[in-house]
Write an enzyme that holds these catalytic residues in place. Sequence first.
Site, PDB file in Angstrom:
ATOM      1  N   GLU A 177      -6.800  57.354  14.769  1.00 60.37           N
ATOM      2  CA  GLU A 177      -6.965  56.232  15.964  1.00 60.37           C
ATOM      3  C   GLU A 177      -6.031  55.445  16.293  1.00 60.37           C
ATOM      4  O   GLU A 177      -6.380  54.818  17.711  1.00 60.37           O
ATOM      5  CB  GLU A 177      -7.573  54.630  15.390  1.00 60.37           C
ATOM      6  CG  GLU A 177      -8.709  55.091  14.564  1.00 60.37           C
ATOM      7  CD  GLU A 177      -9.200  54.846  13.041  1.00 60.37           C
ATOM      8  OE1 GLU A 177     -10.039  54.672  12.629  1.00 60.37           O
ATOM      9  OE2 GLU A 177      -8.430  53.400  13.188  1.00 60.37           O
ATOM     10  N   GLU A 205      -8.992  44.780  12.132  1.00 61.54           N
ATOM     11  CA  GLU A 205      -9.456  46.852  12.018  1.00 61.54           C
ATOM     12  C   GLU A 205     -10.347  47.410  12.680  1.00 61.54           C
ATOM     13  O   GLU A 205     -10.726  47.441  13.257  1.00 61.54           O
ATOM     14  CB  GLU A 205      -9.901  46.669  10.334  1.00 61.54           C
ATOM     15  CG  GLU A 205     -10.266  47.957   9.892  1.00 61.54           C
ATOM     16  CD  GLU A 205      -8.648  48.090   8.604  1.00 61.54           C
ATOM     17  OE1 GLU A 205      -8.703  49.616   8.469  1.00 61.54           O
ATOM     18  OE2 GLU A 205      -7.930  47.471   8.839  1.00 61.54           O
ATOM     19  N   ASP A 260     -10.581  50.416   4.793  1.00 63.28           N
ATOM     20  CA  ASP A 260     -10.619  49.020   4.308  1.00 63.28           C
ATOM     21  C   ASP A 260      -9.976  48.934   3.149  1.00 63.28           C
ATOM     22  O   ASP A 260      -9.814  47.764   3.321  1.00 63.28           O
ATOM     23  CB  ASP A 260     -12.001  48.780   4.050  1.00 63.28           C
ATOM     24  CG  ASP A 260     -13.080  49.392   5.766  1.00 63.28           C
ATOM     25  OD1 ASP A 260     -12.410  49.455   7.182  1.00 63.28           O
ATOM     26  OD2 ASP A 260     -13.709  51.166   5.571  1.00 63.28           O
TER      27      ASP A 260
END
Length: 497
Positions: A328, A297, A481
């Site tokens: 990201e 992750e 998450d």
Amino acid sequence: MALWRGSAYAGFLALAVGCVFLLEPELPGSALRSFWSSLCLGPASAPPGPVSPEGRLAAAWDALIVRPVRRWRRVAVGVNACVDVVLSGVKLLQALGLSPGNGKDHSVLHSRNDLEEAFIHFMGKGAAAERFFSDKETFHDIAQVASEFPGAQHYVGGNAALIGQKFAANSDLKVLLCGPVGPKLHELLDDNVFVPPESLQEVDEFHLILEYQSGEEWGQLKAPHANRFIFSHDLSNGAMNILEVFVSSLEEFQPDLVVLSGLHMMEGQSKEFQRKRLLEVVTSISDIPTGIPVHLELASMTNRELMSSIVHQQVFPAVTSLGLNEQELLFLTQSASGPHSSLSSWNGVPDVGMVSDILFWILKEHGKIKSRASDLTRIHFHTLVYHILATVDGHWANQLAAVAAGARVAGTQACATETIDTSRVSLRAPQEFMTSHSEGGSRIVLNPNKPVVEWHREGISFYFTPVLVCKDPIRTVGLGDAISAEGLFYSEVHPHY
């Protein structure tokens, strides 16, 4: 006798309708249909299903989301964990005596002024970000004000702990969490999460989560989206101190899925430390028995060299699966000179075709394609209004359910509801898009009744679904998450992996 009676009824009805038509030839067709319906002796028609696009999409998801045949039994998660102190960013900065000025990004925060400028920079974009605060004393002063601030809330924090907590909600799963776990965090963790004694420490690591709402104003600043700005002075997670404890715990725990996170926390470290630690990460991953998938992750980063090293220093080929968001993904392609790397930032909603091109490039250049020595076969991408799962063919199953489940949990967790409340969410995904900006791209038109769109490109499959975006989110922290954990929970890896 019954047959004769039915024929008589039918004849009578036909005669009645014929009389009406002769007496009132101008009667509208709709009135005749209504009259005929009122005379029908059959059962009443079923009530209509959900009519709003959001309702139809949520119903279609529920039909698609099924548990895989082969399910995870034991999941090991590491290595970043902390206590999140969540509060209003604007109110905290006001309490610190700061006023809105010009926004400016800082890769590392050294002062209160840096904090104010970075917060304004990202609040103005409505973008999530995470930064390291270098001054220990100043950070602890700010943390004390934040922790005691009226309305401040304490939650499980850190990608690993949040993913572990999400998995632990499923009672049939055993979850191991390795990270720096202090007394407050241990108290907050689900009873189903096992923490080895070597992971326990006397003092918690605190991360400050400064939230802002969509449309919230501060001076001339107005946030286009609800989001959060995260900062910390976290040395345990920054050095990935628990990595070796994590790997040594796996032999006894015997997981069938490993989730790794926390590489981004090394941004405050020296280049030499980063280089050495990444090599140790790769060695540690290689010690995990073959056949156990490893999900990495990612999280917000600003250090291009560190990101480039993660891509090129064998970290990507060592893991099986990736989870990341739009910030990201763009930073990754910029750092590694991938497709669309000249783009400085996303212009509003990330272009689906561009995202697809970058995901394809990652798997084509660094994934398990043909004879390449790589384990990477899956990427779960998420942004506010849509998600994409990309997989190398032949390695994963149940990915339609997985991408739909990840999108569904984004709506329920943000709104703090058990199921999708269609009055509190909105469909904001692009109504049509190109699957790629290469020659092979095709145009897709979104259909809420069939919310998962699938396409294929050179041995790689893509699964796209919109997100039902919470209009007034209760909490934005940990959504990524939760999305990754839910997507993994519904995923099935093929036995030969």
